[in-house]
Write an enzyme that holds these catalytic residues in place. Structure first.
Site, mmCIF file in Angstrom:
data_model
loop_
_atom_site.group_PDB
_atom_site.id
_atom_site.type_symbol
_atom_site.label_atom_id
_atom_site.label_comp_id
_atom_site.label_asym_id
_atom_site.label_seq_id
_atom_site.Cartn_x
_atom_site.Cartn_y
_atom_site.Cartn_z
ATOM 1 C CB ALA A 1 25.332 3.684 -6.802
ATOM 2 C CB CYS B 1 17.977 4.099 -11.471
ATOM 3 S SG CYS B 1 17.366 2.697 -10.417
ATOM 4 N N GLY C 1 11.732 -11.163 -5.737
ATOM 5 C CA GLY C 1 12.745 -10.435 -6.906
ATOM 6 C C GLY C 1 14.133 -10.481 -6.417
#
Ligand code: UDX
Ligand code: ADP
Length: 495
Positions: free
Chosen positions: A181, A293, A28
């Site tokens: 983040a 998220c 990924g």
């Protein structure tokens, strides 16, 4: 935290009994896997890191000068390590075979079908990875779940692996959730608040935790590395995101009160944040939270609670996402209300489409929801974002989720690369992302080419509103009501 386990791991690290991780593979190459493994390669020159993905286009971009994601500092890290100990390819089989430790960093979107539709995490990509590992692995592998997944997902991975184990092959599955983040990913990775490593409570499990701890030890101090049970680790990730989202929804709820009463949400947030028990971070009222998220993890938490018959718990967290929906809709309605209750055939310049500044990511961006609402009402939108690609904006606004009339929407949206052109003949400017460059524009110049009265709706509270009002903008923002006297100044006494 289990102090005994931590001591045990630290001791084994120094006793020379380690397997020594030389090769790491990451399945990924997205927003999580790409930056995370780039930083691991950068900080651990003694480890070979191979990032693989099923998408050829994505890997091609990782091997080019234009990386597939925009993240401050990432280009420099990739340039330094690529070809040295950092490699990107589509050869998943080879990477898995060679690796001592495999990160699974594939996407886990909310399910769009069947049981748990719209709420449960879709684990199909994770399951495919587990099956692929079982198919090609040789020797001992540590498999690390890095995607955000529901509690007990590691158990499912272990189950698939053990049901398909070949002779001479063994696995340990760990949970190592990511807390980066977007926009500050490199900073968060280099200097994390904490690293969570969840493992099975057995000697083999602790040894595997020790190996991953050793990797992080290259740059993260021991006191920041927390070892815990796999399930606690998985739930901590969901809980952290839920708490953060809850703070944003809490201040947004207060912003509605401020608008109704004349208080200023910035002043309230400042006053509240000064309490050291509350703290000042994540109290910025806005048009709503976005990102891949928060929404997904909240809904996942709600779904898990419902499945466990914990209805009150489910309802509690559901409110956090309901408040977000309310905030986005409220802002869109306010725009329409201010523009004399109709935006049909009016042109609105939209500044910002990403879900936050310093990223080109638009997943769950409040901009998609606000723009869709305005388009539904017939507005023409001139959209400018410094980093989001034209095709992304077009596909977000014409997707089945955003509209049932994609052809009509296509005609109503225009994507600009110059903000000054975007405002020409516009009735209003709508700020939906807090990009720093929006603060530096010449709004006097913009006002001169806009239709009058010219409106400015600041959904991120980043501009100097008094100055804009003095220039002549009718200005609206979140969590603050300008007095009639202030607005009278902007309209030259014409209200
Ligand atoms: C989040 C978590 O912060 C991170 O730890 C986790 O690993 C992934 O999810 P991210 O979604 O990338 O990270 O960005 P974040 O900075 O948390 O912002 C999420 C959303 O909340 C953005 O839309 C942002 O604009 C909004 N936000 C944030 C506010 O509206 N107000 C705030 O005070 C803070
Ligand atoms: P995240 O934000 O969680 O990193 P992204 O969507 O940015 O999510 O990235 C996930 C990546 O995982 C995508 O590039 C996708 O192609 C890749 N991926 C998904 N499933 C598989 C799989 N079975 N094998 C290899 N790569 C996969």
């Amino acid at each position: 935290m289990n102090v005994f386990r931590l001591t045990h791991i630290t001791t084994s690290l120094h006793s020379g009994s380690r397997m020594v991780v030389k090769n790491v593979c990451c399945i990924g190459a997205g927003y999580v896997g790409g930056p995370t493994c780039s930083v691991i390669a950068w900080k651990c020159p003694d480890i070979r890191v191979h990032v693989v993905d099923k998408s050829q286009a994505r890997i091609k971009q990782w091997n080019s000068d234009k990386l597939p994601i925009y993240e401050p500092g990432l280009d420099e890290v990739v340039k330094e390590c690529r070809g040295r100990n950092l490699f990107f390819s589509n050869d998943i089989d080879q990477a898995v075979r060679e690796a001592d430790l495999i990160f699974i960093s594939v996407n886990t979107p909310s399910k769009t079908y069947g049981i748990g539709k719209g709420r449960a995490a879709d684990l199909k990509h994770i399951e495919l990875c587990a099956r692929k590992i079982a198919e090609v692995a040789e020797g001992h592998k540590i498999v690390v779940e890095k995607s955000t997944v529901p509690v007990r997902a590691a158990e499912s991975i272990s189950h698939i692996l053990s049901a398909n184990t070949k002779p001479g092959v063994s696995y340990q599955v760990l949970s190592n959730p990511e807390f980066l983040a977007e926009g500050t990913a490199i900073e968060n990775l280099v200097n994390p608040d904490r690293v969570l490593i969840g493992g099975e409570e057995s000697a083999e499990g602790e040894a595997a935790v020790g190996e991953l701890t050793w990797i992080y030890h290259h740059w993260v101090p021991q006191h920041k590395i927390i070892t815990l049970s796999t399930w606690s680790s998985e739930l901590s990730k969901l809980a952290s995101n839920a708490f953060l989202a809850q703070r944003v929804s809490s201040i947004n709820a207060i912003s509605a009160l401020c608008e109704a009463t004349g208080a200023d949400v910035s002043q309230v947030a400042y006053a509240v944040g000064k309490d050291s028990r509350i703290g000042s971070k994540f109290l910025q009222a806005s048009v709503g939270f976005g990102g891949s998220c928060f929404q997904k993890d909240l809904l996942n938490l709600v779904y898990i609670a419902e499945c466990l018959n914990l209805h009150e718990v489910a309802m509690y967290w559901q409110q956090v996402t309901d408040m977000n929906e309310y905030q986005r809709t409220r802002f869109a309605k306010r725009i329409i209300g201010c523009l004399f209750n109709t935006v049909t055939d009016k042109t609105l310049a939209v500044f910002g489409f990403a879900f936050k500044k310093n990223t080109g990511d638009t997943r769950e961006s409040p901009a998609i929801f606000v723009c869709s609402h305005l388009l539904e009402e017939g507005a023409r939108l001139n959209i400018y974002d410094p980093k989001v690609e034209r095709q992304q904006i077009e596909s977000d606004l014409t997707s089945a989720r955003a509209t049932s009339e994609p052809e009509r929407v296509e005609k109503l949206i225009h994507i600009y690369t110059d903000p000054y052109q975007a405002v020409t003949d516009a009735h209003a400017i709508v700020i939906l992302t807090e990009w720093d460059e929006f603060k530096t524009y010449d709004y006097k110049k913009m006002l001169s080419v806009m239709k009058k009265p010219a409106f400015l709706f600041d959904g991120r509270k980043i501009l100097d509103h008094e100055s804009l009002i003095n220039l002549g903008f009718h200005t609206e923002t979140i969590g603050k009501r300008f007095t009639r006297n202030t607005l009278l100044r902007s309209s030259g006494g014409d209200l």
